[in-house]
Design a protein around this motif. Structure first.
Motif, PDB file in Angstrom:
ATOM      1  N   ALA A 115       0.812  -1.224   0.000  1.00 23.69           N
ATOM      2  CA  ALA A 115       0.000   0.000   0.000  1.00 23.69           C
ATOM      3  C   ALA A 115       0.843   1.271   0.000  1.00 23.69           C
ATOM      4  CB  ALA A 115      -0.961  -0.014   1.185  1.00 23.69           C
ATOM      5  N   PRO A 116       1.875   1.421   0.863  1.00 23.07           N
ATOM      6  CA  PRO A 116       2.675   2.655   0.839  1.00 23.07           C
ATOM      7  C   PRO A 116       3.380   2.885  -0.498  1.00 23.07           C
ATOM      8  CG  PRO A 116       3.046   1.424   2.862  1.00 23.07           C
ATOM      9  CD  PRO A 116       2.288   0.516   1.943  1.00 23.07           C
ATOM     10  N   LYS A 117       3.787   1.813  -1.177  1.00 28.15           N
ATOM     11  CA  LYS A 117       4.456   1.953  -2.459  1.00 28.15           C
ATOM     12  C   LYS A 117       3.512   2.488  -3.523  1.00 28.15           C
ATOM     13  CE  LYS A 117       7.517  -1.966  -1.470  1.00 28.15           C
ATOM     14  NZ  LYS A 117       7.973  -3.313  -1.940  1.00 28.15           N
ATOM     15  N   ARG A 118       2.215   2.302  -3.319  1.00 24.71           N
ATOM     16  CA  ARG A 118       1.229   2.745  -4.296  1.00 24.71           C
ATOM     17  C   ARG A 118       0.536   4.044  -3.877  1.00 24.71           C
ATOM     18  NH1 ARG A 118      -1.376  -3.151  -6.005  1.00 24.71           N
ATOM     19  NH2 ARG A 118       0.641  -4.118  -6.492  1.00 24.71           N
ATOM     20  N   GLY A 119       1.155   4.718  -2.909  1.00 26.96           N
ATOM     21  CA  GLY A 119       0.664   6.031  -2.496  1.00 26.96           C
ATOM     22  C   GLY A 119      -0.538   5.999  -1.582  1.00 26.96           C
ATOM     23  N   ARG A 120      -0.799   4.858  -0.921  1.00 25.44           N
ATOM     24  CA  ARG A 120      -1.928   4.759   0.001  1.00 25.44           C
ATOM     25  C   ARG A 120      -1.421   4.442   1.401  1.00 25.44           C
ATOM     26  NH1 ARG A 120      -4.175   1.384  -4.223  1.00 25.44           N
ATOM     27  NH2 ARG A 120      -3.710  -0.419  -2.891  1.00 25.44           N
ATOM     28  N   LYS A 121      -2.093   5.019   2.391  1.00 30.53           N
ATOM     29  CA  LYS A 121      -1.725   4.746   3.772  1.00 30.53           C
ATOM     30  C   LYS A 121      -2.144   3.350   4.201  1.00 30.53           C
ATOM     31  CE  LYS A 121      -1.882   9.555   5.381  1.00 30.53           C
ATOM     32  NZ  LYS A 121      -2.503  10.512   6.356  1.00 30.53           N
ATOM     33  N   ARG A 122      -3.268   2.899   3.653  1.00 30.16           N
ATOM     34  CA  ARG A 122      -3.780   1.580   4.027  1.00 30.16           C
ATOM     35  C   ARG A 122      -4.509   0.963   2.835  1.00 30.16           C
ATOM     36  NH1 ARG A 122      -6.521   5.441   6.826  1.00 30.16           N
ATOM     37  NH2 ARG A 122      -5.261   5.012   8.658  1.00 30.16           N
ATOM     38  N   THR A 123      -4.791  -0.307   2.945  1.00 28.02           N
ATOM     39  CA  THR A 123      -5.503  -0.997   1.875  1.00 28.02           C
ATOM     40  C   THR A 123      -6.986  -0.651   1.899  1.00 28.02           C
ATOM     41  OG1 THR A 123      -5.838  -2.920   3.297  1.00 28.02           O
ATOM     42  CG2 THR A 123      -3.873  -2.915   1.903  1.00 28.02           C
ATOM     43  N   GLU A 124      -7.644  -0.896   0.788  1.00 24.06           N
ATOM     44  CA  GLU A 124      -9.082  -0.644   0.694  1.00 24.06           C
ATOM     45  C   GLU A 124      -9.853  -1.712   1.457  1.00 24.06           C
ATOM     46  OE1 GLU A 124     -12.531  -0.102  -2.763  1.00 24.06           O
ATOM     47  OE2 GLU A 124     -10.472  -0.652  -3.296  1.00 24.06           O
ATOM     48  N   PRO A 125     -10.776  -1.327   2.326  1.00 28.69           N
ATOM     49  CA  PRO A 125     -11.574  -2.321   3.051  1.00 28.69           C
ATOM     50  C   PRO A 125     -12.670  -2.892   2.162  1.00 28.69           C
ATOM     51  CG  PRO A 125     -12.303  -0.137   3.657  1.00 28.69           C
ATOM     52  CD  PRO A 125     -11.119   0.048   2.725  1.00 28.69           C
ATOM     53  N   LEU A 126     -13.318  -3.928   2.632  1.00 26.68           N
ATOM     54  CA  LEU A 126     -14.465  -4.482   1.926  1.00 26.68           C
ATOM     55  C   LEU A 126     -15.547  -4.843   2.934  1.00 26.68           C
ATOM     56  CD1 LEU A 126     -14.582  -7.896   2.176  1.00 26.68           C
ATOM     57  CD2 LEU A 126     -12.468  -7.623   0.898  1.00 26.68           C
ATOM     58  N   SER A 127     -16.784  -4.871   2.477  1.00 24.99           N
ATOM     59  CA  SER A 127     -17.936  -5.146   3.338  1.00 24.99           C
ATOM     60  C   SER A 127     -18.534  -6.490   2.976  1.00 24.99           C
ATOM     61  CB  SER A 127     -18.989  -4.044   3.202  1.00 24.99           C
ATOM     62  OG  SER A 127     -18.464  -2.801   3.622  1.00 24.99           O
ATOM     63  N   PHE A 128     -18.882  -7.258   4.007  1.00 23.00           N
ATOM     64  CA  PHE A 128     -19.459  -8.579   3.770  1.00 23.00           C
ATOM     65  C   PHE A 128     -20.292  -8.969   4.986  1.00 23.00           C
ATOM     66  CE2 PHE A 128     -18.880 -13.363   3.461  1.00 23.00           C
ATOM     67  CZ  PHE A 128     -19.759 -13.499   2.397  1.00 23.00           C
ATOM     68  N   LEU A 129     -21.569  -9.249   4.766  1.00 25.07           N
ATOM     69  CA  LEU A 129     -22.491  -9.722   5.801  1.00 25.07           C
ATOM     70  C   LEU A 129     -22.565  -8.787   7.002  1.00 25.07           C
ATOM     71  CD1 LEU A 129     -21.633 -13.540   5.754  1.00 25.07           C
ATOM     72  CD2 LEU A 129     -23.381 -12.311   4.466  1.00 25.07           C
ATOM     73  N   GLY A 130     -22.555  -7.486   6.736  1.00 24.23           N
ATOM     74  CA  GLY A 130     -22.726  -6.515   7.816  1.00 24.23           C
ATOM     75  C   GLY A 130     -21.447  -6.099   8.493  1.00 24.23           C
ATOM     76  N   PHE A 131     -20.308  -6.639   8.053  1.00 19.03           N
ATOM     77  CA  PHE A 131     -19.017  -6.279   8.629  1.00 19.03           C
ATOM     78  C   PHE A 131     -18.153  -5.572   7.590  1.00 19.03           C
ATOM     79  CE2 PHE A 131     -20.261  -9.783  11.412  1.00 19.03           C
ATOM     80  CZ  PHE A 131     -19.889  -9.307  12.671  1.00 19.03           C
TER      81      PHE A 131
END
Length: 256
Positions: A115-131
């Protein structure tokens, strides 16, 4: 990840008129979940295991609950190829992916590292079954999957409890607490996963504040002091936030 467009329904409502449909089963019917699981087991699960996986370059897995599912791939090119053939597969059965829930997300320990190498502080989250699932380090600095209540689900739970407290504000306090605790226990039984305690506490604090507001609205004096409110809670305690699945039960998620 993705979800199927709902195709099991009891008719089509158009301009106030209900037009019967001879295909599928009634949406919300008691048999719908069973039939959809049986149908998708043969149409999706076995197809992915026996036809798709042997043709992939890397490892892959499918996690499905009724018509919501996540496909996990070791390599990006496998994910792109599978999405293409999956759409064709679904079209043969008059199904399609739900656009709002279908997207490609880089996830896992390597995604967190890159993620830092691609200019992002963190990875993209995902949603599944209410979480909401997100990448995070554990206490030893190793990768783990973090889970927290999805914001829309938390807001929905707050709205449900707000409406409940409005409806029952003139009931005896004992009955109010019984009803509130019934909802809170059910909420914690589902969302009480290790790492999600803050979301449970957020809902609990909301219930306390709004319940106090409702008690004030029915008081002749127009105000229930916090001192009086705390005495009420001591006599009729609210369900405290509780984790039902500790960290040990979630270690299997580290393989994603």
């Amino acid at each position: 990840m993705g979800s199927f467009v709902k195709t099991f329904h009891s008719g089509i409502l158009e301009d106030g008129d209900l037009h019967p449909n001879e295909e599928g089963v009634p949406q919300g019917g008691s048999i719908s979940v069973l039939l959809s699981n049986v149908y998708l087991h043969y149409m999706l699960d076995l197809w992915f295991e026996r036809v798709v996986k042997p043709r992939l370059r890397g490892e892959a897995s499918l996690v499905r609950y009724i018509d919501d599912f996540v496909l996990c791939f070791q390599y990006r090119e496998d994910a792109i190829r599978t999405e293409e053939v999956l759409r064709k597969r679904l079209a043969k059965f008059a199904l399609q992916l739900e656009p709002s829930k279908t997207r490609l997300v880089e996830f896992g320990r390597f995604a967190q590292r890159h993620a830092p190498k691609r200019g992002r502080k963190r990875t993209e989250p995902l949603s599944f079954l209410g979480f909401t699932l997100y990448c995070t380090p554990n206490r030893k600095g190793r990768f783990k999957v973090g889970l927290r209540t999805e914001k829309t689900r938390l807001q929905r739970s707050m709205a449900k409890l707000r409406e409940l407290m409005r409806r029952m504000r003139h009931l005896p306090i004992r009955e109010q607490v019984i009803n509130l605790n019934h909802v809170l226990r059910g909420h914690d039984a589902y969302y009480g996963i290790a790492g999600n305690i803050r979301a449970l506490q957020t809902l609990h604090r909301f219930v306390e504040r709004y319940w106090h507001k409702m008690l004030c609205s029915r008081s002749r004096k127009g105000q229930v002091t916090w001192e009086v409110f705390h005495r009420i809670k001591e006599r009729f305690p609210l369900q405290r936030p509780k984790l039902h699945r500790p960290y040990a039960a979630l270690q299997a998620l580290a393989v994603l």
